[in-house]
Motif scaffolding. Structure first.
Motif, PDB file in Angstrom:
ATOM      1  N   GLY A 227       0.539  -1.349  -0.106  1.00  0.00           N
ATOM      2  CA  GLY A 227       0.020  -0.073   0.069  1.00  0.00           C
ATOM      3  C   GLY A 227       0.844   1.301  -0.062  1.00  0.00           C
ATOM      4  O   GLY A 227       0.144   2.257   0.185  1.00  0.00           O
ATOM      5  N   ARG A 228       2.229   1.199  -0.153  1.00  0.00           N
ATOM      6  CA  ARG A 228       2.978   2.314  -0.148  1.00  0.00           C
ATOM      7  C   ARG A 228       3.856   2.421  -1.223  1.00  0.00           C
ATOM      8  O   ARG A 228       4.063   1.233  -1.845  1.00  0.00           O
ATOM      9  CB  ARG A 228       3.713   2.402   1.345  1.00  0.00           C
ATOM     10  CG  ARG A 228       2.757   2.626   2.519  1.00  0.00           C
ATOM     11  CD  ARG A 228       2.116   3.596   2.713  1.00  0.00           C
ATOM     12  NE  ARG A 228       1.177   3.812   3.720  1.00  0.00           N
ATOM     13  CZ  ARG A 228       0.039   3.411   4.074  1.00  0.00           C
ATOM     14  NH1 ARG A 228      -0.725   2.824   3.154  1.00  0.00           N
ATOM     15  NH2 ARG A 228      -0.494   3.587   5.221  1.00  0.00           N
ATOM     16  N   THR A 229       4.577   3.435  -1.505  1.00  0.00           N
ATOM     17  CA  THR A 229       5.670   3.543  -2.441  1.00  0.00           C
ATOM     18  C   THR A 229       7.023   3.442  -1.495  1.00  0.00           C
ATOM     19  O   THR A 229       7.108   4.348  -0.733  1.00  0.00           O
ATOM     20  CB  THR A 229       5.785   4.825  -3.371  1.00  0.00           C
ATOM     21  OG1 THR A 229       4.400   4.801  -4.134  1.00  0.00           O
ATOM     22  CG2 THR A 229       6.936   4.759  -4.217  1.00  0.00           C
ATOM     23  N   LEU A 230       7.884   2.668  -1.772  1.00  0.00           N
ATOM     24  CA  LEU A 230       9.277   2.517  -0.927  1.00  0.00           C
ATOM     25  C   LEU A 230      10.457   2.998  -1.619  1.00  0.00           C
ATOM     26  O   LEU A 230      10.572   2.661  -2.695  1.00  0.00           O
ATOM     27  CB  LEU A 230       9.305   0.962  -0.360  1.00  0.00           C
ATOM     28  CG  LEU A 230       7.990   0.261   0.395  1.00  0.00           C
ATOM     29  CD1 LEU A 230       8.346  -1.265   0.739  1.00  0.00           C
ATOM     30  CD2 LEU A 230       7.616   1.197   1.460  1.00  0.00           C
ATOM     31  N   TYR A 231      11.330   3.375  -0.885  1.00  0.00           N
ATOM     32  CA  TYR A 231      12.545   3.819  -1.450  1.00  0.00           C
ATOM     33  C   TYR A 231      13.533   3.466  -0.362  1.00  0.00           C
ATOM     34  O   TYR A 231      13.235   3.279   0.852  1.00  0.00           O
ATOM     35  CB  TYR A 231      12.464   5.320  -1.607  1.00  0.00           C
ATOM     36  CG  TYR A 231      11.709   5.975  -2.675  1.00  0.00           C
ATOM     37  CD1 TYR A 231      10.389   6.128  -2.656  1.00  0.00           C
ATOM     38  CD2 TYR A 231      12.310   6.409  -3.822  1.00  0.00           C
ATOM     39  CE1 TYR A 231       9.806   6.529  -3.654  1.00  0.00           C
ATOM     40  CE2 TYR A 231      11.786   6.777  -4.662  1.00  0.00           C
ATOM     41  CZ  TYR A 231      10.329   6.923  -4.883  1.00  0.00           C
ATOM     42  OH  TYR A 231       9.606   7.409  -6.033  1.00  0.00           O
ATOM     43  N   ALA A 232      14.888   3.200  -0.836  1.00  0.00           N
ATOM     44  CA  ALA A 232      15.833   2.760  -0.118  1.00  0.00           C
ATOM     45  C   ALA A 232      16.964   3.786  -0.141  1.00  0.00           C
ATOM     46  O   ALA A 232      17.290   4.210  -0.917  1.00  0.00           O
ATOM     47  CB  ALA A 232      16.416   1.242  -0.698  1.00  0.00           C
ATOM     48  N   ALA A 233      17.502   3.817   1.098  1.00  0.00           N
ATOM     49  CA  ALA A 233      18.883   4.742   1.089  1.00  0.00           C
ATOM     50  C   ALA A 233      20.023   3.848   1.793  1.00  0.00           C
ATOM     51  O   ALA A 233      19.888   3.092   2.802  1.00  0.00           O
ATOM     52  CB  ALA A 233      18.782   5.944   2.082  1.00  0.00           C
ATOM     53  N   LEU A 234      21.103   3.760   1.082  1.00  0.00           N
ATOM     54  CA  LEU A 234      22.184   2.940   1.626  1.00  0.00           C
ATOM     55  C   LEU A 234      22.622   3.642   2.836  1.00  0.00           C
ATOM     56  O   LEU A 234      22.977   4.618   2.595  1.00  0.00           O
ATOM     57  CB  LEU A 234      23.240   2.779   0.515  1.00  0.00           C
ATOM     58  CG  LEU A 234      24.427   1.721   0.722  1.00  0.00           C
ATOM     59  CD1 LEU A 234      23.969   0.419   0.963  1.00  0.00           C
ATOM     60  CD2 LEU A 234      25.534   1.887  -0.418  1.00  0.00           C
ATOM     61  N   ARG A 235      22.778   2.904   3.713  1.00  0.00           N
ATOM     62  CA  ARG A 235      23.167   3.551   5.167  1.00  0.00           C
ATOM     63  C   ARG A 235      24.834   3.782   5.524  1.00  0.00           C
ATOM     64  O   ARG A 235      25.235   2.797   5.073  1.00  0.00           O
ATOM     65  CB  ARG A 235      22.556   2.647   6.290  1.00  0.00           C
ATOM     66  CG  ARG A 235      22.328   3.221   7.591  1.00  0.00           C
ATOM     67  CD  ARG A 235      21.833   2.334   8.557  1.00  0.00           C
ATOM     68  NE  ARG A 235      21.198   2.984   9.695  1.00  0.00           N
ATOM     69  CZ  ARG A 235      21.973   3.285  10.766  1.00  0.00           C
ATOM     70  NH1 ARG A 235      23.334   3.212  10.509  1.00  0.00           N
ATOM     71  NH2 ARG A 235      21.453   4.002  11.606  1.00  0.00           N
ATOM     72  N   GLY A 236      25.065   4.812   6.080  1.00  0.00           N
ATOM     73  CA  GLY A 236      26.586   4.880   6.442  1.00  0.00           C
ATOM     74  C   GLY A 236      26.673   4.201   7.945  1.00  0.00           C
ATOM     75  O   GLY A 236      25.691   4.016   8.546  1.00  0.00           O
ATOM     76  N   SER A 237      27.785   3.973   8.234  1.00  0.00           N
ATOM     77  CA  SER A 237      27.924   3.477   9.593  1.00  0.00           C
ATOM     78  C   SER A 237      27.685   4.184  10.778  1.00  0.00           C
ATOM     79  O   SER A 237      27.108   3.761  11.879  1.00  0.00           O
ATOM     80  CB  SER A 237      29.551   2.899   9.534  1.00  0.00           C
ATOM     81  OG  SER A 237      30.457   3.918   9.413  1.00  0.00           O
ATOM     82  N   GLU A 238      28.377   5.414  10.792  1.00  0.00           N
ATOM     83  CA  GLU A 238      27.999   6.195  11.873  1.00  0.00           C
ATOM     84  C   GLU A 238      26.934   7.417  11.602  1.00  0.00           C
ATOM     85  O   GLU A 238      27.137   8.366  11.111  1.00  0.00           O
ATOM     86  CB  GLU A 238      29.512   7.099  11.962  1.00  0.00           C
ATOM     87  CG  GLU A 238      30.555   6.397  12.206  1.00  0.00           C
ATOM     88  CD  GLU A 238      30.501   5.522  13.583  1.00  0.00           C
ATOM     89  OE1 GLU A 238      29.915   6.288  14.524  1.00  0.00           O
ATOM     90  OE2 GLU A 238      30.939   4.708  13.503  1.00  0.00           O
ATOM     91  N   LEU A 239      25.655   6.762  11.795  1.00  0.00           N
ATOM     92  CA  LEU A 239      24.652   7.651  11.276  1.00  0.00           C
ATOM     93  C   LEU A 239      23.450   7.184  12.520  1.00  0.00           C
ATOM     94  O   LEU A 239      23.453   5.887  12.664  1.00  0.00           O
ATOM     95  CB  LEU A 239      24.182   7.168   9.961  1.00  0.00           C
ATOM     96  CG  LEU A 239      22.843   7.876   9.475  1.00  0.00           C
ATOM     97  CD1 LEU A 239      22.854   9.190   9.680  1.00  0.00           C
ATOM     98  CD2 LEU A 239      22.517   7.244   8.279  1.00  0.00           C
ATOM     99  N   LYS A 240      22.814   8.237  12.754  1.00  0.00           N
ATOM    100  CA  LYS A 240      21.299   8.021  13.668  1.00  0.00           C
ATOM    101  C   LYS A 240      20.386   8.614  13.000  1.00  0.00           C
ATOM    102  O   LYS A 240      20.358   9.879  12.989  1.00  0.00           O
ATOM    103  CB  LYS A 240      21.727   8.319  15.321  1.00  0.00           C
ATOM    104  CG  LYS A 240      22.608   7.764  15.918  1.00  0.00           C
ATOM    105  CD  LYS A 240      22.796   8.062  17.526  1.00  0.00           C
ATOM    106  CE  LYS A 240      24.005   7.498  18.106  1.00  0.00           C
ATOM    107  NZ  LYS A 240      23.844   7.973  19.496  1.00  0.00           N
ATOM    108  N   ILE A 241      19.263   7.808  12.831  1.00  0.00           N
ATOM    109  CA  ILE A 241      17.970   8.534  12.166  1.00  0.00           C
ATOM    110  C   ILE A 241      16.887   8.318  13.148  1.00  0.00           C
ATOM    111  O   ILE A 241      16.659   7.326  13.785  1.00  0.00           O
ATOM    112  CB  ILE A 241      17.857   7.573  10.855  1.00  0.00           C
ATOM    113  CG1 ILE A 241      19.049   7.801   9.698  1.00  0.00           C
ATOM    114  CG2 ILE A 241      16.553   8.188  10.344  1.00  0.00           C
ATOM    115  CD1 ILE A 241      18.674   7.108   8.516  1.00  0.00           C
ATOM    116  N   SER A 242      16.080   9.548  13.289  1.00  0.00           N
ATOM    117  CA  SER A 242      15.246   9.519  14.203  1.00  0.00           C
ATOM    118  C   SER A 242      13.993   8.750  13.509  1.00  0.00           C
ATOM    119  O   SER A 242      13.554   9.002  12.379  1.00  0.00           O
ATOM    120  CB  SER A 242      14.627  11.037  14.468  1.00  0.00           C
ATOM    121  OG  SER A 242      13.376  11.019  15.207  1.00  0.00           O
TER     122      SER A 242
END
Length: 258
Positions: A227-242
């Motif tokens: 039911g949604r449109t999904l996108y991906a982001a390649l993650r960095g090692s030193e990262l905090k996402i709220s």
């Protein structure tokens, strides 16, 4: 009398020299013993490090940890540091838990083929992800992704792709973060057909990935797939996402300006 005094002095000198030599030898032996037992830094594996996992991610996830070991007990070729020179190297094969990690266990490309390996208590879910930025070129098994979802939210608070665009607000938010890729589909980066604003068909890149998730996240992911449109982001090692990070048609300019 003079000879006796001379003999006594000679004996005293010899005894003093002997004592000095013994002291020097003892100190040298102590120094050698300390040098042999002095701690040096090496890495050991806490859990299985799957083939394809980068050193950077293995350290970040606590799969390998640094510990002290006596210099004389350090295994030949033990991994002593993780830095810019080797952090991108990946495990050539599975590294088993409870062992010293060897530098030779990591290289540029995993060797051999293996069946899909899923950690205990986890599920494998495959999903076709949109990839307008071509990040899929760089996604490999062992990579970590942040999954975003975009959908229409109605003024009443409901959400759905079928909402009227004239009354609904399009919103993008974080669905899942720090999700591990355990496989890439053979049809990765296959163009799929989409429709642009004029009704014409356009090419949009996408790639098929298999993600390792908890049962709770699997339910959310499967629901979003349908039911949604999904996108991906390649993650960095030193990262905090709220997890509350989001943007919509009303605040996108403010978010971009921050």
């Amino acid at each position: 009398m003079g000879r006796r005094i001379l003999a006594i002095l000679t004996a005293a000198v010899i005894a003093l020299v002997g004592a000095v030599l013994v002291l020097v030898y003892a100190r040298g032996a102590d120094a050698r013993a300390v040098a042999a037992a002095s701690p040096t830094k090496v890495y050991v594996s806490n859990t299985v490090v799957p083939a394809g996992t980068s050193l950077r991610d293995a350290v970040r996830l606590g799969q390998v940890v640094q510990t002290d070991v006596a210099a004389r007990a350090k295994p030949l070729g033990a991994l002593e540091k993780v830095d810019e020179d080797n952090s991108d190297l990946v495990a050539l094969t599975d590294v088993q838990p409870g062992q010293y990690v060897l530098a030779a266990a990591f290289g540029d490309t995993p060797v051999g083929e293996k069946k899909l390996q899923i950690d205990p208590g986890k599920l494998a879910v495959s999903v076709q992800l949109q990839d307008p930025a071509r990040v899929g070129n760089f996604v490999t098994p062992g990579s970590y992704l942040t999954i975003f979802m975009t959908y229409q939210e109605t003024p009443s608070g409901g959400a759905g792709d079928g909402a009227d665009a004239s009354t609904g607000i399009q919103k993008t938010s974080v669905l899942l973060d720090n999700v591990k890729v355990i496989a890439m589909g053979d049809a990765s980066l296959t163009p799929v057909q989409t429709t642009d604003g004029d009704g014409a068909e356009a090419q949009s890149a996408s790639f098929l990935v298999t993600l390792q998730v908890t049962p709770e996240d699997a339910v959310r992911l499967v629901h979003a797939i349908n039911g949604r449109t999904l996108y991906a982001a390649l993650r960095g090692s030193e990262l905090k996402i709220s997890p509350t990070l989001e943007a919509d048609d009303l605040n996108i300019s403010k978010v971009a300006a921050q």
